[in-house]
Design a protein around this motif. Structure first.
Motif, PDB file in Angstrom:
ATOM      1  N   LYS A 274       0.846  -1.193   0.000  1.00  0.00           N
ATOM      2  CA  LYS A 274       0.000   0.000   0.000  1.00  0.00           C
ATOM      3  C   LYS A 274       0.880   1.241   0.000  1.00  0.00           C
ATOM      4  N   ALA A 275       0.228   2.402  -0.332  1.00  0.00           N
ATOM      5  CA  ALA A 275       0.930   3.690  -0.347  1.00  0.00           C
ATOM      6  C   ALA A 275       0.238   4.650   0.610  1.00  0.00           C
ATOM      7  N   ILE A 276       1.040   5.376   1.391  1.00  0.00           N
ATOM      8  CA  ILE A 276       0.512   6.355   2.341  1.00  0.00           C
ATOM      9  C   ILE A 276       1.425   7.576   2.351  1.00  0.00           C
ATOM     10  N   ALA A 277       0.889   8.689   2.861  1.00  0.00           N
ATOM     11  CA  ALA A 277       1.680   9.908   3.020  1.00  0.00           C
ATOM     12  C   ALA A 277       2.148  10.019   4.457  1.00  0.00           C
ATOM     13  N   VAL A 278       3.065  10.908   4.693  1.00  0.00           N
ATOM     14  CA  VAL A 278       3.570  11.134   6.046  1.00  0.00           C
ATOM     15  C   VAL A 278       2.412  11.565   6.942  1.00  0.00           C
ATOM     16  N   GLY A 279       2.304  10.935   8.098  1.00  0.00           N
ATOM     17  CA  GLY A 279       1.232  11.236   9.040  1.00  0.00           C
ATOM     18  C   GLY A 279      -0.024  10.407   8.839  1.00  0.00           C
ATOM     19  N   VAL A 305      10.499  -0.857  12.376  1.00  0.00           N
ATOM     20  CA  VAL A 305      10.867  -0.212  11.114  1.00  0.00           C
ATOM     21  C   VAL A 305      11.041   1.280  11.391  1.00  0.00           C
ATOM     22  N   GLN A 306      12.171   1.860  11.003  1.00  0.00           N
ATOM     23  CA  GLN A 306      12.453   3.268  11.272  1.00  0.00           C
ATOM     24  C   GLN A 306      11.471   4.172  10.526  1.00  0.00           C
ATOM     25  N   GLY A 307      10.867   5.076  11.280  1.00  0.00           N
ATOM     26  CA  GLY A 307       9.948   6.029  10.693  1.00  0.00           C
ATOM     27  C   GLY A 307       8.521   5.544  10.605  1.00  0.00           C
ATOM     28  N   LEU A 308       8.277   4.282  10.939  1.00  0.00           N
ATOM     29  CA  LEU A 308       6.933   3.718  10.870  1.00  0.00           C
ATOM     30  C   LEU A 308       6.536   3.153  12.229  1.00  0.00           C
ATOM     31  N   THR A 309       5.274   3.283  12.551  1.00  0.00           N
ATOM     32  CA  THR A 309       4.706   2.647  13.744  1.00  0.00           C
ATOM     33  C   THR A 309       3.868   1.459  13.293  1.00  0.00           C
ATOM     34  N   VAL A 310       4.262   0.251  13.755  1.00  0.00           N
ATOM     35  CA  VAL A 310       3.567  -0.973  13.331  1.00  0.00           C
ATOM     36  C   VAL A 310       3.062  -1.683  14.575  1.00  0.00           C
ATOM     37  N   GLN A 311       1.771  -2.018  14.588  1.00  0.00           N
ATOM     38  CA  GLN A 311       1.213  -2.767  15.712  1.00  0.00           C
ATOM     39  C   GLN A 311       0.041  -3.619  15.234  1.00  0.00           C
ATOM     40  N   ALA A 312      -0.143  -4.763  15.930  1.00  0.00           N
ATOM     41  CA  ALA A 312      -1.255  -5.672  15.610  1.00  0.00           C
ATOM     42  C   ALA A 312      -2.464  -5.303  16.451  1.00  0.00           C
ATOM     43  N   LYS A 332       1.553   3.224  10.495  1.00  0.00           N
ATOM     44  CA  LYS A 332       1.445   4.687  10.428  1.00  0.00           C
ATOM     45  C   LYS A 332       2.817   5.274  10.124  1.00  0.00           C
ATOM     46  N   ALA A 333       2.842   6.215   9.154  1.00  0.00           N
ATOM     47  CA  ALA A 333       4.080   6.901   8.783  1.00  0.00           C
ATOM     48  C   ALA A 333       4.236   8.137   9.652  1.00  0.00           C
ATOM     49  N   THR A 334       5.275   8.155  10.466  1.00  0.00           N
ATOM     50  CA  THR A 334       5.518   9.300  11.342  1.00  0.00           C
ATOM     51  C   THR A 334       6.195  10.419  10.552  1.00  0.00           C
ATOM     52  N   SER A 335       6.384  11.527  11.225  1.00  0.00           N
ATOM     53  CA  SER A 335       7.006  12.684  10.564  1.00  0.00           C
ATOM     54  C   SER A 335       8.449  12.415  10.163  1.00  0.00           C
ATOM     55  N   SER A 336       9.066  11.421  10.814  1.00  0.00           N
ATOM     56  CA  SER A 336      10.463  11.100  10.487  1.00  0.00           C
ATOM     57  C   SER A 336      10.580  10.064   9.378  1.00  0.00           C
ATOM     58  N   ALA A 337       9.485   9.629   8.864  1.00  0.00           N
ATOM     59  CA  ALA A 337       9.515   8.600   7.811  1.00  0.00           C
ATOM     60  C   ALA A 337      10.077   9.169   6.527  1.00  0.00           C
ATOM     61  N   VAL A 362       5.251  -0.780   2.251  1.00  0.00           N
ATOM     62  CA  VAL A 362       4.546   0.494   2.323  1.00  0.00           C
ATOM     63  C   VAL A 362       5.365   1.530   1.576  1.00  0.00           C
ATOM     64  N   ASN A 363       4.731   2.221   0.628  1.00  0.00           N
ATOM     65  CA  ASN A 363       5.382   3.283  -0.129  1.00  0.00           C
ATOM     66  C   ASN A 363       4.978   4.618   0.485  1.00  0.00           C
ATOM     67  N   VAL A 364       5.930   5.307   1.098  1.00  0.00           N
ATOM     68  CA  VAL A 364       5.665   6.580   1.771  1.00  0.00           C
ATOM     69  C   VAL A 364       5.866   7.716   0.761  1.00  0.00           C
ATOM     70  N   GLU A 365       4.833   8.559   0.613  1.00  0.00           N
ATOM     71  CA  GLU A 365       4.869   9.696  -0.306  1.00  0.00           C
ATOM     72  C   GLU A 365       4.743  10.995   0.479  1.00  0.00           C
ATOM     73  N   LYS A 366       5.321  12.086  -0.066  1.00  0.00           N
ATOM     74  CA  LYS A 366       5.239  13.377   0.615  1.00  0.00           C
ATOM     75  C   LYS A 366       3.844  13.956   0.534  1.00  0.00           C
ATOM     76  N   THR A 367       3.186  13.859  -0.667  1.00  0.00           N
ATOM     77  CA  THR A 367       1.851  14.400  -0.862  1.00  0.00           C
ATOM     78  C   THR A 367       0.830  13.350  -0.485  1.00  0.00           C
ATOM     79  N   SER A 368      -0.208  13.835   0.192  1.00  0.00           N
ATOM     80  CA  SER A 368      -1.256  12.915   0.609  1.00  0.00           C
ATOM     81  C   SER A 368      -1.962  12.345  -0.595  1.00  0.00           C
ATOM     82  N   THR A 369      -2.089  11.074  -0.633  1.00  0.00           N
ATOM     83  CA  THR A 369      -2.796  10.434  -1.743  1.00  0.00           C
ATOM     84  C   THR A 369      -4.254  10.823  -1.765  1.00  0.00           C
TER      85      THR A 369
END
Length: 422
Positions: A274-279, A305-312, A332-337, A362-369
């Protein structure tokens, strides 16, 4: 005269005796060898009585002594006990004998077990045969009197599965028999798996060498079922199951193998990328399947994973027999992702250890999809609106023209006719 008659009679009897002895000797020497003696377990054996005493299942030495009456090749000596379930025999390789020489051949044979005896004591014969190619065999039978031990237990059978899984229960059906000469009081059977620290003991009661008419509940054999609980954390492999029967006077042990297999499971991810934006946050579905006949407990452990919050959504999942359940993994992609593709690994564990590693990307993009989607939708909506306005204007113009054409009256035509003069 009388003395002379007596002397003649004595000489006649002596001559007859010598003749008979010669005949007997000739008869005994008709074979190519003469068996001069047989020792069983160090005791000189007889073809009649007294019999050599034998104890059940003992391995005893047998010695065969014989004299060769002629030069013969390809000679073979064999000892055997017939009439039992398992063949008991031993033999020599072929060899050569020289006329007039004495020979001894030694063997070891195992006497029948108590299971082969129908009674508390039983007679049998050890058959000795000396054979050679193209010559008649020389053989004889030697008596042995078998008797059971005074105190003896025998585990007739242990019926149980060859394979099982961790966390299950194994049933062992044990049949125990008193095969001694005396009654065995207060017998027990213990089944154990020493490597797992598992054991169970069951009371089997009193056992008699034969059924006692006075007590209906005292027999020569008894059977019961023992249940062993396999730990959930048992490591898959092959283990020894030891079954021991005992009382104050005797004991016996049998051993068999048990294979413990790993827990069967199914871990099925649905969408893996999947693809998500920061935050932003997204979820992945993970389907857990339990095809076993018992409940299985899973633990879901995502790796960092650095910059990501992963939980079940459910770190510990309990699934019943022949059931399945879907667990969500939230990312979730944090601001440091950092922008780009990130690999997420989720470990699925059961009681027997790691079941499977599941990878998501997960593909992290700057602009919100979602913003891009809204912008695209807005642009599309404006274009449709402009086209709609243009079409409405064209429709109105056409409608006015149609109304004008319908309301305009046509001009009257002049009629020219002939002038009448009166």
């Amino acid at each position: 005269m009388t003395n002379k008659a007596i002397l003649v009679s004595f000489l006649a009897i002596l001559a007859i005796a010598l003749t008979l002895n010669t005949v007997v000797a000739a008869t005994n020497s008709t074979g190519f060898v003469d068996i001069t003696g047989v020792n069983i377990n160090g005791v000189s054996a007889s073809t009649t009585t007294p019999a050599v005493a034998g104890e059940v299942s003992d391995t005893v030495p047998v010695e065969v002594f014989f004299v060769a009456n002629q030069d013969v090749s390809d000679v073979k000596v064999k000892v055997s006990i017939e009439g039992y379930k398992d063949d008991i025999s031993a033999s020599t390789p072929r060899f050569h004998v020289v006329n007039g020489s004495e020979y001894v051949k030694r063997f070891s044979i195992q006497l029948p077990s108590s299971m082969d005896l129908d009674n508390l004591k039983e007679g049998l014969s050890v058959h000795v045969e000396i054979s050679a190619k193209e010559l008649d065999s020389v053989d004889a039978d030697y008596a042995v009197e078998m008797q059971r031990d005074l105190y003896s237990l025998n585990i007739l059978s242990v019926d149980g599965p060859d394979k099982t899984s961790a966390g299950s229960t194994v049933a062992l059906d044990v049949v125990l028999q008193n095969n001694g000469n005396s009654r065995m009081d207060n017998t027990y059977v213990k089944a154990s798996i020493p490597e797992l620290g598992v054991e169970r003991t069951v009371y089997f009661g009193d056992l008699s060498p034969s059924e006692e008419e006075t007590y209906d509940n005292i027999r020569d054999a008894n059977n019961k079922v023992l249940y062993l609980s396999i730990p959930r954390n048992a490591i898959p492999g092959t283990y020894n199951v030891i079954v021991e029967a005992y009382n104050y006077d005797a004991s016996t042990t049998v051993k068999q193998k048990l294979v413990i297999e790993g827990t069967q499971s199914g871990v099925l991810p649905t969408i893996t990328s999947k693809a998500i934006a920061v935050g932003e946050e997204t979820t992945f579905d993970l389907v857990l399947v339990n095809p076993n006949s018992r409940m299985v407990v899973y633990s879901i452990v995502p790796e960092t994973v650095q910059g990501l919050t992963v939980q079940a959504s459910e770190p510990i999942v309990t699934i019943g027999a022949d059931s399945s359940k879907t667990v969500q993994v939230k990312v979730k992609a944090t601001s440091s992702a950092q922008e780009g593709t990130h690999l997420i690994t989720v470990n699925v564990n059961s009681e027997s250890g790691l079941e499977k590693k599941v990878d998501f990307t997960v593909n992290v993009e700057k602009t919100s999809t979602s913003t891009s989607n809204v912008t695209g939708v807005t642009s599309g909506s404006n274009t449709v609106l402009i086209l709609t306005v243009i079409l409405v204007i064209i429709f109105v113009v056409l409608l006015i023209v149609l109304i004008v054409l319908l309301t305009k009256r046509p001009a009257e035509t002049e009629e020219f006719g002939e002038t009448s003069y009166y």
